[in-house]
Scaffold this active site. Structure first.
Site, PDB file in Angstrom:
ATOM      1  N   SER A   1       0.893  -1.076   0.095  1.00  0.00           N
ATOM      2  CA  SER A   1      -0.049   0.190   0.037  1.00  0.00           C
ATOM      3  C   SER A   1       0.762   1.480   0.061  1.00  0.00           C
ATOM      4  O   SER A   1       1.994   1.235   0.314  1.00  0.00           O
ATOM      5  CB  SER A   1      -0.751  -0.006   1.231  1.00  0.00           C
ATOM      6  OG  SER A   1      -0.184   0.278   2.427  1.00  0.00           O
TER       7      SER A   1
ATOM      8  N   ASN B   1      -4.522  -8.991   3.850  1.00  0.00           N
ATOM      9  CA  ASN B   1      -3.834  -8.184   4.582  1.00  0.00           C
ATOM     10  C   ASN B   1      -4.130  -8.513   5.938  1.00  0.00           C
ATOM     11  O   ASN B   1      -3.260  -9.040   6.622  1.00  0.00           O
ATOM     12  CB  ASN B   1      -4.115  -6.774   4.110  1.00  0.00           C
ATOM     13  CG  ASN B   1      -3.118  -5.998   4.825  1.00  0.00           C
ATOM     14  OD1 ASN B   1      -1.963  -6.226   5.322  1.00  0.00           O
ATOM     15  ND2 ASN B   1      -3.400  -4.517   5.032  1.00  0.00           N
TER      16      ASN B   1
ATOM     17  N   GLY C   1      -9.824 -10.297   1.484  1.00  0.00           N
ATOM     18  CA  GLY C   1      -9.847 -11.728   1.529  1.00  0.00           C
ATOM     19  C   GLY C   1      -9.918 -12.455   2.912  1.00  0.00           C
ATOM     20  O   GLY C   1     -10.162 -13.381   3.044  1.00  0.00           O
TER      21      GLY C   1
ATOM     22  N   ASP D   1      -0.555  -1.780  -4.292  1.00  0.00           N
ATOM     23  CA  ASP D   1      -2.005  -1.930  -3.872  1.00  0.00           C
ATOM     24  C   ASP D   1      -2.760  -0.580  -3.383  1.00  0.00           C
ATOM     25  O   ASP D   1      -2.355   0.219  -3.168  1.00  0.00           O
ATOM     26  CB  ASP D   1      -1.901  -2.653  -2.358  1.00  0.00           C
ATOM     27  CG  ASP D   1      -3.356  -3.342  -2.202  1.00  0.00           C
ATOM     28  OD1 ASP D   1      -4.178  -3.679  -2.990  1.00  0.00           O
ATOM     29  OD2 ASP D   1      -3.630  -3.445  -0.761  1.00  0.00           O
TER      30      ASP D   1
ATOM     31  N   HIS E   1     -12.662  -4.362   3.220  1.00  0.00           N
ATOM     32  CA  HIS E   1     -11.296  -4.612   3.622  1.00  0.00           C
ATOM     33  C   HIS E   1     -11.641  -4.912   5.245  1.00  0.00           C
ATOM     34  O   HIS E   1     -12.448  -4.199   5.827  1.00  0.00           O
ATOM     35  CB  HIS E   1     -10.333  -3.338   3.579  1.00  0.00           C
ATOM     36  CG  HIS E   1     -10.051  -3.230   1.891  1.00  0.00           C
ATOM     37  ND1 HIS E   1     -10.461  -2.306   1.212  1.00  0.00           N
ATOM     38  CD2 HIS E   1      -9.398  -4.207   1.326  1.00  0.00           C
ATOM     39  CE1 HIS E   1      -9.773  -2.409   0.282  1.00  0.00           C
ATOM     40  NE2 HIS E   1      -9.293  -3.421   0.121  1.00  0.00           N
TER      41      HIS E   1
HETATM   42  P1  13P Z   1      -8.203  -7.758   3.869  1.00  0.00           P
HETATM   43  O1  13P Z   1      -7.275  -6.930   4.594  1.00  0.00           O
HETATM   44  O2  13P Z   1      -9.430  -7.682   4.345  1.00  0.00           O
HETATM   45  O3  13P Z   1      -7.286  -9.238   4.021  1.00  0.00           O
HETATM   46  O4  13P Z   1      -7.838  -7.080   2.569  1.00  0.00           O
HETATM   47  C1  13P Z   1      -6.873  -6.934   1.783  1.00  0.00           C
HETATM   48  C2  13P Z   1      -6.892  -6.160   0.548  1.00  0.00           C
HETATM   49  O5  13P Z   1      -8.021  -6.250  -0.157  1.00  0.00           O
HETATM   50  C3  13P Z   1      -5.909  -5.367  -0.080  1.00  0.00           C
HETATM   51  O6  13P Z   1      -6.033  -4.438  -1.110  1.00  0.00           O
END
Ligand code: 13P
Length: 287
Positions: A49, A231, A209, A84, A177
């Site tokens: 990020s 993440n 995810g 990202d 997220h």
């Molecule tokens: P999470 O933090 O919910 O796993 O999502 C990660 C994500 O989509 C990063 O772009």
């Protein structure tokens, strides 16, 4: 090898599995993900990020670190280093620094502006052999303690953006997220099917995810999702492993800070999580 994500994602789409994007925040995190990918013989995408980019000193430091690790750890599986949720400026900076993959997130702009900005990046990425991810339909998450509802993208807008020649497309299907709220309605497979019908072969990306039930992940893959971003789960397991280690008070008295000891449990926890995800996504032995 640091490569574009194009080939690994096209293979994943054809083989009905998904490649994991795991976000990185420091050296231990990156090393844990790369070693696990090698052990699992899985392709992998390292997500950065803009905030994590700043924290790790800037994009060229990250390119140097990842390239160095690939060499020193003898990593042979394909690795994509991916921005990202990049801004337009961030995307250009990562292209210049040597990233092999970029996400430009123009989902918060009106669709015309998202298209104009994405188009401007398509040619540059094509010429340089860099993969490009675009986004349609904002992916929500927690802001100021309030968890926003995941948006569903407009399938027609998805087609307009896919037709620009991007490599992969992130489209909101009710995913968010961070942690999902207790009353979350789940992924909208109806929307996913409509998007897939519009965009044809374009590999689709599922953000957020962390916390999506395994059966929904598998169904999403069967409907065209070829990249899944994780993440928060890595952050949570790292935090929990470190907290436990400190609470147990092992090796900490009077010895000062030793990252090799203090960060080791978190490192192992990330390895275990990444392995679990690679097995779930079906990318093991696909390198
Ligand atoms: P999470 O933090 O919910 O796993 O999502 C990660 C994500 O989509 C990063 O772009």
């Amino acid at each position: 090898m640091l490569v574009s994500a194009k080939e690994m994602l096209n293979k994943a789409r054809d083989g009905k599995y998904a490649v994991g994007q795991f976000n990185i925040n420091n050296l231990e995190w990156t090393k844990a993900i790369l070693l696990t990918a090698e052990e699992c013989k899985s392709p992998v995408i390292l997500g950065v990020s803009e905030g994590a980019g700043k924290y790790m000193c800037g994009y060229s430091t990250i390119v140097g670190m990842v390239k160095g690790m690939i060499e020193n750890l003898h990593i042979t599986v394909p690795v994509a280093l991916h921005l990202d949720h990049g801004t337009f400026e961030g995307a250009k900076a990562c292209i210049n620094a040597g990233f092999s993959s970029i996400m430009f997130d123009g989902s918060h702009y009106p669709i015309e502006e998202n298209i104009a900005k994405t188009t401007a990046l398509v040619n540059t990425c094509d010429v340089l052999g860099i993969s490009l991810e675009a986004e349609v339909g904002a992916i929500g998450g927690e802001e100021d303690g309030v968890i926003g509802k995941g948006e569903c993208a407009d399938p027609k807008e998805c087609k307009m953006v896919a037709d620009l020649g991007v490599t992969m497309l992130a489209a909101g299907i009710g995913n968010i997220h961070g942690k999902y709220p207790a009353d979350w309605e789940g992924l909208s497979f109806d929307t996913l099917e409509k998007i897939k019908a519009e965009v044809g072969d374009m590999p689709l990306v599922l953000h957020g995810g962390t916390g999506i039930p395994d059966d929904m992940i598998k169904k999403a893959i069967s409907l065209g999702v070829a990249k899944i971003n994780v993440n928060t789960e890595c952050q949570l397991v790292f935090q929990e492993a470190t907290r436990k280690y400190i609470e147990e008070g092992k090796d900490l008295q009077g010895k000062g800070f030793d990252p090799r000891k203090l960060l080791a449990p978190g490192f192992e926890a990330i390895k275990a999580t990444v392995k679990e995800k690679m097995e779930l996504f079906g990318s093991v032995n696909k390198a």
